[in-house]
Write an enzyme that holds these catalytic residues in place. Structure first.
Site, PDB file in Angstrom:
ATOM      1  N   ASN A 177      -1.783   1.676  -7.555  1.00 48.57           N
ATOM      2  CA  ASN A 177      -2.300   2.208  -6.290  1.00 48.57           C
ATOM      3  C   ASN A 177      -2.831   1.128  -5.342  1.00 48.57           C
ATOM      4  O   ASN A 177      -2.781   1.282  -4.119  1.00 48.57           O
ATOM      5  CB  ASN A 177      -3.367   3.277  -6.546  1.00 48.57           C
ATOM      6  CG  ASN A 177      -4.561   2.747  -7.310  1.00 48.57           C
ATOM      7  OD1 ASN A 177      -4.419   1.905  -8.205  1.00 48.57           O
ATOM      8  ND2 ASN A 177      -5.747   3.234  -6.989  1.00 48.57           N
ATOM      9  N   LYS A 200      -0.595  -8.117 -16.199  1.00 45.51           N
ATOM     10  CA  LYS A 200       0.492  -7.159 -16.364  1.00 45.51           C
ATOM     11  C   LYS A 200       0.690  -6.387 -15.072  1.00 45.51           C
ATOM     12  O   LYS A 200      -0.202  -5.669 -14.613  1.00 45.51           O
ATOM     13  CB  LYS A 200       0.220  -6.177 -17.498  1.00 45.51           C
ATOM     14  CG  LYS A 200       1.468  -5.367 -17.879  1.00 45.51           C
ATOM     15  CD  LYS A 200       1.155  -4.204 -18.786  1.00 45.51           C
ATOM     16  CE  LYS A 200       0.775  -2.963 -18.006  1.00 45.51           C
ATOM     17  NZ  LYS A 200       1.903  -2.436 -17.154  1.00 45.51           N
ATOM     18  N   GLY A 251      -7.624   1.763 -14.497  1.00 42.13           N
ATOM     19  CA  GLY A 251      -6.671   2.848 -14.709  1.00 42.13           C
ATOM     20  C   GLY A 251      -7.385   4.124 -15.121  1.00 42.13           C
ATOM     21  O   GLY A 251      -8.568   4.321 -14.811  1.00 42.13           O
ATOM     22  N   GLU A 273     -12.587  -0.229 -15.165  1.00 44.44           N
ATOM     23  CA  GLU A 273     -12.835   0.684 -14.046  1.00 44.44           C
ATOM     24  C   GLU A 273     -11.881   1.847 -14.191  1.00 44.44           C
ATOM     25  O   GLU A 273     -10.661   1.682 -14.113  1.00 44.44           O
ATOM     26  CB  GLU A 273     -12.653   0.023 -12.693  1.00 44.44           C
ATOM     27  CG  GLU A 273     -13.086   0.982 -11.579  1.00 44.44           C
ATOM     28  CD  GLU A 273     -12.820   0.479 -10.183  1.00 44.44           C
ATOM     29  OE1 GLU A 273     -11.843   0.951  -9.576  1.00 44.44           O
ATOM     30  OE2 GLU A 273     -13.582  -0.387  -9.713  1.00 44.44           O
ATOM     31  N   LEU A 274     -12.459   3.037 -14.373  1.00 40.54           N
ATOM     32  CA  LEU A 274     -11.656   4.189 -14.767  1.00 40.54           C
ATOM     33  C   LEU A 274     -11.713   5.278 -13.697  1.00 40.54           C
ATOM     34  O   LEU A 274     -12.019   5.009 -12.543  1.00 40.54           O
ATOM     35  CB  LEU A 274     -12.141   4.685 -16.128  1.00 40.54           C
ATOM     36  CG  LEU A 274     -12.248   3.586 -17.208  1.00 40.54           C
ATOM     37  CD1 LEU A 274     -12.796   4.150 -18.502  1.00 40.54           C
ATOM     38  CD2 LEU A 274     -10.898   2.913 -17.419  1.00 40.54           C
TER      39      LEU A 274
END
Length: 536
Positions: A177, A200, A251, A273-274
């Site tokens: 995003n 990644k 994610g 960070e979720l």
């Protein structure tokens, strides 16, 4: 989201009609060389789907777990020489990158839009944030990492200090995003702290990261210090965590749990960070036009595909109707569409999966009694993955949209009887990433903000203010994650603290010939004296 072939596919097979004209086969090949696939040789490829037309973009090599192992080993070999440079020498590379990024921002904005589908202004915001972070950590990183003198065991006779040492190899798993901001913004402080990085790229947006890696090479970053690996998380994510000394993950909460568990088994640190289900509270004294504008900006930015975007709007009952009218007017003024210029406020969703999830949340809410005040439907006439900015009311707990992260241009309105009721709704659920409060009384808003369970709270702004305050940490609490990016913690987390203590008088303890009883008596006397002097 991606297609995988059994053999290399020539880049000339790309068929997306929205491929920017300057993205030539030669440019694509020059970026693909930065994929770290020394074992497989890029025998397989992956190709993302362009959101603007749902046609393939361009194939990139797909890494295997063995490629990741080899990439991490190469990064580890390169890290020592990179760490041996002064911070100033590393900062020169990052500042050159800053200048090149600003100079060539049209290219990267084109790539972000082509791969991810967002409006151009939101692509530019990624450039702005990465440039600010690059400059900030290049200028202030040495201060954040400076040795810290501390009070030693015996004043005068001994001294002690804390020093920071790079972790070694940092793994960064970033999402689609914000492919530039999250993929590169986290790598910059890691590199400046003296680490090598294995990053990644998300399968939806690999070209953005590869373009940036090539730009950093042009700025002078050594070849193996930042290794980029490509492929689905299910295929290579575990290999990344297995071969680094620290992992930074952005994610979903579900995947974040798996990353944390795997990191814990290896006894390495992790920053996560979720997901969020972020509330915005409109108090009775708020400027309603300002609050409506801030809500629209925070809810529909990046087509709602932003971890800190607003999904729940909680409004004091005395101003609910007036605010709703202002919000709907502001929502109707948003221009939805697809273009490689600044003509639209809201772009496309990133994938068919995102469109299906957003549609399912809204349809479920409507089926269970929610009312659509604006939007509520896809707009295939504007683009295959476009979804109208949507406002709902009457959302209740049994609806999937209530506390489940929608991650699209959808907000739910709630009526609150007073501040306590608004706080109860704001703190509902287990997420705790970002929040917002609109009020003319800044002191009251500040007191209210401190009671919201969230890593960041914006007052009289929807989401951008706290995220843009890059000297302050940014991250979540509860199920929205742990650790912080930005500020001092955003670079120190990529280091280990080492205490170095020195004595001018030799080993600390009883002097030769001194009895233990006498030494203990002297120690007790020192304790009483220091207590009277209020030392430590």
């Amino acid at each position: 989201m991606t297609a995988t072939a059994d053999a290399p596919t020539p880049v000339t097979t790309t068929t997306s009609s929205h491929r920017p004209a300057w993205v030539t086969d030669r440019r694509l090949a020059s970026w693909n060389r930065w994929v770290a696939c020394p074992v497989s040789g890029g025998a397989k490829t992956l190709t993302a789907i362009a959101p603007y037309d749902e046609m393939p973009t361009a194939p990139v090599p797909a890494c295997t777990p063995d490629d990741v192992v080899a990439a991490a080993e190469a990064a580890r070999r390169a890290q020592a020489d990179w760490a041996a440079l002064t911070h100033g020498a590393r900062a020169e590379v990052i500042l050159r990158f800053h200048d090149l990024l600003v100079e060539r921002q049209d290219e990267i904005m084109d790539l972000i839009q082509w791969e991810m589908g967002k409006a151009r202004f939101h692509a530019w915001q990624e450039v702005l944030q990465v440039a600010n972070l690059a400059r900030h950590y290049a200028v202030h990183g040495a201060k954040y990492l400076a040795d810290r003198k501390v009070r030693a065991a015996i004043p005068v006779a001994t001294k002690a200090r804390e020093v920071r040492k790079p972790k070694g190899v940092v793994g960064i798993i970033s999402p689609w995003n914000y492919p530039l901001y999250l993929g590169v913004g986290d790598a910059i402080p890691a590199l400046l702290a003296g680490n090598a990085v294995v990053g990644k790229a998300d399968p939806q947006t690999p070209l953005t990261l590869l373009w940036t890696r090539a730009l950093l090479a042009e700025a002078g970053l050594p070849e193996h210090v930042w290794q980029v690996v490509t492929g689905p998380g299910a295929a290579i994510g575990e290999a990344v965590v297995d071969n680094v000394d620290y992992i930074s993950f952005t994610g979903s909460t579900a995947t974040g749990r798996l990353v944390a568990q795997h990191a814990a088994r290896r006894l390495i640190g992790a920053s996560l960070e979720l997901g969020g289900k972020n509330p915005l509270v409109v108090r009775a004294d708020a400027d309603l036009q300002q609050a409506a504008r801030g809500t629209v900006m925070a809810a529909f930015a990046n087509t709602g595909q932003m971890c800190i975007h607003i999904e729940r709007v909680i409004v004091h009952t005395d101003v609910y109707d007036a605010f709703k009218e202002a919000l709907l007017a502001a929502t109707s003024g948003q221009k939805l569409g697809q273009a490689f210029d600044f003509s639209y406020d809201i772009g496309s969703l990133a994938s068919r999966a995102q469109l299906e999830k957003v549609s399912a949340h809204v349809d479920d809410a409507v089926a269970k009694g929610a009312t659509v005040l604006a939007g509520g439907k896809a707009r295939p006439d504007l683009g295959p993955l476009c979804y109208a900015p949507t406002v709902l009311e009457g959302v209740t707990d049994e609806m999937d949209l209530c506390l489940g992260e929608t991650f699209g241009p959808v907000i739910a309105l709630y009526r609150a009887s007073d501040d306590e009721d608004a706080l109860r709704v704001a703190n509902q659920g287990r997420a705790g990433l970002s929040a917002s409060v609109f009020s003319k009384d800044l002191d009251a808003a500040d007191a209210f903000a401190r009671r919201i369970r969230a890593g960041s709270v914006n007052i009289n702004d929807g989401a951008a203010l706290a995220a843009g305050s890059i000297e302050a940490g940014m991250g979540g609490v509860a199920e929205s994650g742990s650790g912080r990016r930005h500020g001092g913690e955003g670079i120190r987390k990529y280091t280990d603290s080492q205490t170095v203590a020195a004595s001018r008088i030799g080993p600390v303890g009883p002097l030769p010939g001194q009895t233990l009883e006498k030494f203990v008596a002297m120690g007790n006397g020192q304790l009483k004296l220091l207590r009277r002097l209020k030392v430590r």
